[in-house]
Design a protein around this motif. Structure first.
Motif, PDB file in Angstrom:
ATOM      1  N   LYS A 191       0.813  -1.254   0.143  1.00  0.00           N
ATOM      2  CA  LYS A 191      -0.127   0.059   0.087  1.00  0.00           C
ATOM      3  C   LYS A 191       0.820   1.228   0.150  1.00  0.00           C
ATOM      4  CE  LYS A 191      -4.032  -2.236   0.201  1.00  0.00           C
ATOM      5  NZ  LYS A 191      -4.988  -1.987  -0.991  1.00  0.00           N
TER       6      LYS A 191
ATOM      7  N   GLU B  77       2.319   1.757  -3.710  1.00  0.00           N
ATOM      8  CA  GLU B  77       1.287   2.060  -4.361  1.00  0.00           C
ATOM      9  C   GLU B  77       0.970   3.767  -4.227  1.00  0.00           C
ATOM     10  OE1 GLU B  77      -2.082  -0.170  -3.577  1.00  0.00           O
ATOM     11  OE2 GLU B  77      -1.407  -1.852  -4.777  1.00  0.00           O
ATOM     12  N   ALA B  78       1.045   4.154  -2.849  1.00  0.00           N
ATOM     13  CA  ALA B  78       0.921   5.638  -2.546  1.00  0.00           C
ATOM     14  C   ALA B  78       2.010   6.313  -2.922  1.00  0.00           C
ATOM     15  CB  ALA B  78       0.699   5.625  -0.935  1.00  0.00           C
TER      16      ALA B  78
ATOM     17  N   ASP C 263       3.970   5.739  -5.750  1.00  0.00           N
ATOM     18  CA  ASP C 263       3.833   5.841  -7.013  1.00  0.00           C
ATOM     19  C   ASP C 263       2.839   6.614  -7.646  1.00  0.00           C
ATOM     20  OD1 ASP C 263       5.927   4.070  -7.111  1.00  0.00           O
ATOM     21  OD2 ASP C 263       4.964   2.182  -7.531  1.00  0.00           O
ATOM     22  N   THR C 264       1.842   6.688  -6.656  1.00  0.00           N
ATOM     23  CA  THR C 264       0.509   7.641  -7.129  1.00  0.00           C
ATOM     24  C   THR C 264       0.835   8.935  -7.270  1.00  0.00           C
ATOM     25  OG1 THR C 264      -1.238   6.095  -6.096  1.00  0.00           O
ATOM     26  CG2 THR C 264      -1.530   8.502  -6.374  1.00  0.00           C
ATOM     27  N   LEU C 265       1.998   9.468  -6.003  1.00  0.00           N
ATOM     28  CA  LEU C 265       2.420  10.906  -5.663  1.00  0.00           C
ATOM     29  C   LEU C 265       3.389  11.236  -6.683  1.00  0.00           C
ATOM     30  CD1 LEU C 265       2.514  11.273  -1.930  1.00  0.00           C
ATOM     31  CD2 LEU C 265       0.577  11.659  -3.299  1.00  0.00           C
TER      32      LEU C 265
ATOM     33  N   GLU D   1       3.344  10.092  -9.636  1.00  0.00           N
ATOM     34  CA  GLU D   1       2.549  10.414 -11.012  1.00  0.00           C
ATOM     35  C   GLU D   1       1.867  11.803 -11.062  1.00  0.00           C
ATOM     36  OE1 GLU D   1      -1.093   8.196 -13.619  1.00  0.00           O
ATOM     37  OE2 GLU D   1      -0.026   7.204 -11.837  1.00  0.00           O
ATOM     38  N   ASN D   2       1.348  11.989  -9.820  1.00  0.00           N
ATOM     39  CA  ASN D   2       0.495  13.113  -9.740  1.00  0.00           C
ATOM     40  C   ASN D   2       1.182  14.392  -9.454  1.00  0.00           C
ATOM     41  OD1 ASN D   2      -1.856  11.626 -10.541  1.00  0.00           O
ATOM     42  ND2 ASN D   2      -2.333  11.383  -8.378  1.00  0.00           N
TER      43      ASN D   2
ATOM     44  N   ALA E  75      -1.982  10.020  -0.701  1.00  0.00           N
ATOM     45  CA  ALA E  75      -2.476   9.308  -1.814  1.00  0.00           C
ATOM     46  C   ALA E  75      -3.896   9.346  -1.827  1.00  0.00           C
ATOM     47  CB  ALA E  75      -1.577   8.138  -2.023  1.00  0.00           C
ATOM     48  N   GLU E  76      -4.823   9.049  -0.877  1.00  0.00           N
ATOM     49  CA  GLU E  76      -6.193   8.694  -1.077  1.00  0.00           C
ATOM     50  C   GLU E  76      -6.934   9.974  -1.496  1.00  0.00           C
ATOM     51  OE1 GLU E  76      -7.031   6.870   2.710  1.00  0.00           O
ATOM     52  OE2 GLU E  76      -6.104   4.887   2.059  1.00  0.00           O
TER      53      GLU E  76
ATOM     54  N   ALA F  70      -6.435  14.009  -6.682  1.00  0.00           N
ATOM     55  CA  ALA F  70      -5.309  14.236  -7.400  1.00  0.00           C
ATOM     56  C   ALA F  70      -5.057  15.848  -7.205  1.00  0.00           C
ATOM     57  CB  ALA F  70      -5.139  13.905  -8.907  1.00  0.00           C
TER      58      ALA F  70
ATOM     59  N   GLN G 127      -3.592  16.929  -3.738  1.00  0.00           N
ATOM     60  CA  GLN G 127      -2.404  16.086  -3.241  1.00  0.00           C
ATOM     61  C   GLN G 127      -1.160  16.921  -2.948  1.00  0.00           C
ATOM     62  OE1 GLN G 127      -1.857  12.532  -5.778  1.00  0.00           O
ATOM     63  NE2 GLN G 127      -3.931  11.672  -5.050  1.00  0.00           N
TER      64      GLN G 127
END
Length: 346
Positions: free
Chosen positions: A165, A168-169, A171-173, A175-176, A200-201, A204, A207
């Motif tokens: 988790k 994933e968080a 990688d999300t940040l 990306e965004n 990350a939740e 976008a 963030q």
């Protein structure tokens, strides 16, 4: 093969903890001081892709012509892999085997490995899929992927799933917000894993502001009350260091976060006071009142400084006792008193 002919694969580079700009400058300075690159870079022979040594590669590319004349390029160690999956898993295993990884870097890599091995296992379980190993070194299909990884890295299966988790968080940040946040998150101490996952939740669009606030760069949200979570401070530790419930230096740093942010706000308050009008029509013209305010301010800063946790309790070793008020940590006053007591009895 020469270092200049090596190819960079973004997916593979993402697996290797990057350095901040300051850390890269220090690494470059150390290499120049040593007069050489002590460690070789590892390259996938048939594909000519860099597998290990991305930071050293970056340093080489950022050297000017004069520096390149004085220092030889990094040596290239060629290694063959049967597939991208094999190269991917080798990078992760190689990184996890290094002693200098901190907890967040290790968690990110464990999460990456869990993602890859879950994918491989799911593919092999499909009709017609291979009955071979899920990944190199693993042949026990009776165990769940997280159990196998947990046994190897010394964590619980629950912690392995939580690491995924976190990965994933991050990688999300990336990306965004942008790739620059990855080394900040993995190399810095300003933000916890729990806070990264919370940000990350968010939508976008929100963030970046929340991330900057957690890093101490953004503006605090409205309201007069201080919420440590708002700045990424004083949150529960995700992965307590064994033995459980014993405070360690890692936990002390977590406890310091709230004190650091209060000190930042108090410093900003002092600046704001000095910027208020001080002329004949100013509200702060009375020098006696101003002196009283600054005395209170000094007392506040001293309180923050001397009550901030600075060390694991030397009386109980972090197990929590009456001397540390059941916190497992000592503040500056207590730590100095303990040291003086030890010196007096030495």
């Amino acid at each position: 093969m020469h270092i200049d002919d090596v190819k960079i694969d973004d997916e593979f580079k993402c697996l290797c903890p990057g350095l901040t700009d300051d850390e890269l400058r220090r690494l470059k300075a150390n290499i120049i001081s040593d007069g050489e690159f002590r460690e070789p870079v590892v390259v996938w022979k048939s594909e000519e892709i860099l597998i290990d040594g991305h930071n050293r590669h970056d340093v080489w590319w950022n050297m000017d012509g004069e520096q390149r004349k004085q220092i030889a390029p990094p040596r290239v160690l060629l290694k063959e892999f049967a597939s991208r999956e094999e190269a991917h898993n080798w990078i992760i295993s190689n990184q996890l085997g290094r002693r200098n990884l901190d907890e967040k870097q290790k968690s990110y890599l464990i999460g990456k490995r869990y993602q890859a091995e879950k994918k491989d296992k799911s593919k092999n379980l499909k009709p017609g899929g291979s009955s071979g190993n899920v990944s190199s070194g693993h042949s026990d299909h009776s165990k769940k992927t997280e159990v196998v990884i947990a046994e190897e890295v010394g964590k619980s299966p629950k912690q392995v799933r939580r690491d995924e988790k976190f990965t994933e968080a991050v990688d999300t940040l990336v990306e965004n917000i942008g790739p620059e946040v990855k080394p900040e998150i993995l190399n810095g101490k300003e933000i916890t894993k729990k806070k990264v996952m919370e940000i990350a939740e968010l939508p976008a669009d929100n963030q970046k502001d929340e991330y900057d606030r957690a890093m101490g760069r953004g503006k605090p949200s409205g309201g007069d009350s201080f919420d440590p979570a708002e700045w990424g401070g004083m949150e529960p530790v995700d992965d307590p260091v064994i033995p459980e419930d014993v405070v360690t230096e890692y936990h002390v740093k977590e406890m310091q976060a709230a004190f650091n942010e209060v000190q930042k706000r108090a410093t900003a308050l002092k600046k704001a006071i000095h910027e208020l009008p001080d002329g004949p029509g100013g509200a702060w013209y009375n020098p006696n009142a101003m002196q009283d305010i600054m005395t209170c301010y000094t007392n506040l800063m001293n309180t923050i400084k001397y009550r901030k946790p600075v060390a694991v309790c030397g009386h109980c070793g972090g197990k929590k006792c009456e001397r540390c008020y059941q916190t497992g940590a000592l503040n500056k006053d207590q730590s100095e008193a303990l040291r003086e007591g030890l010196e007096a009895t030495a």
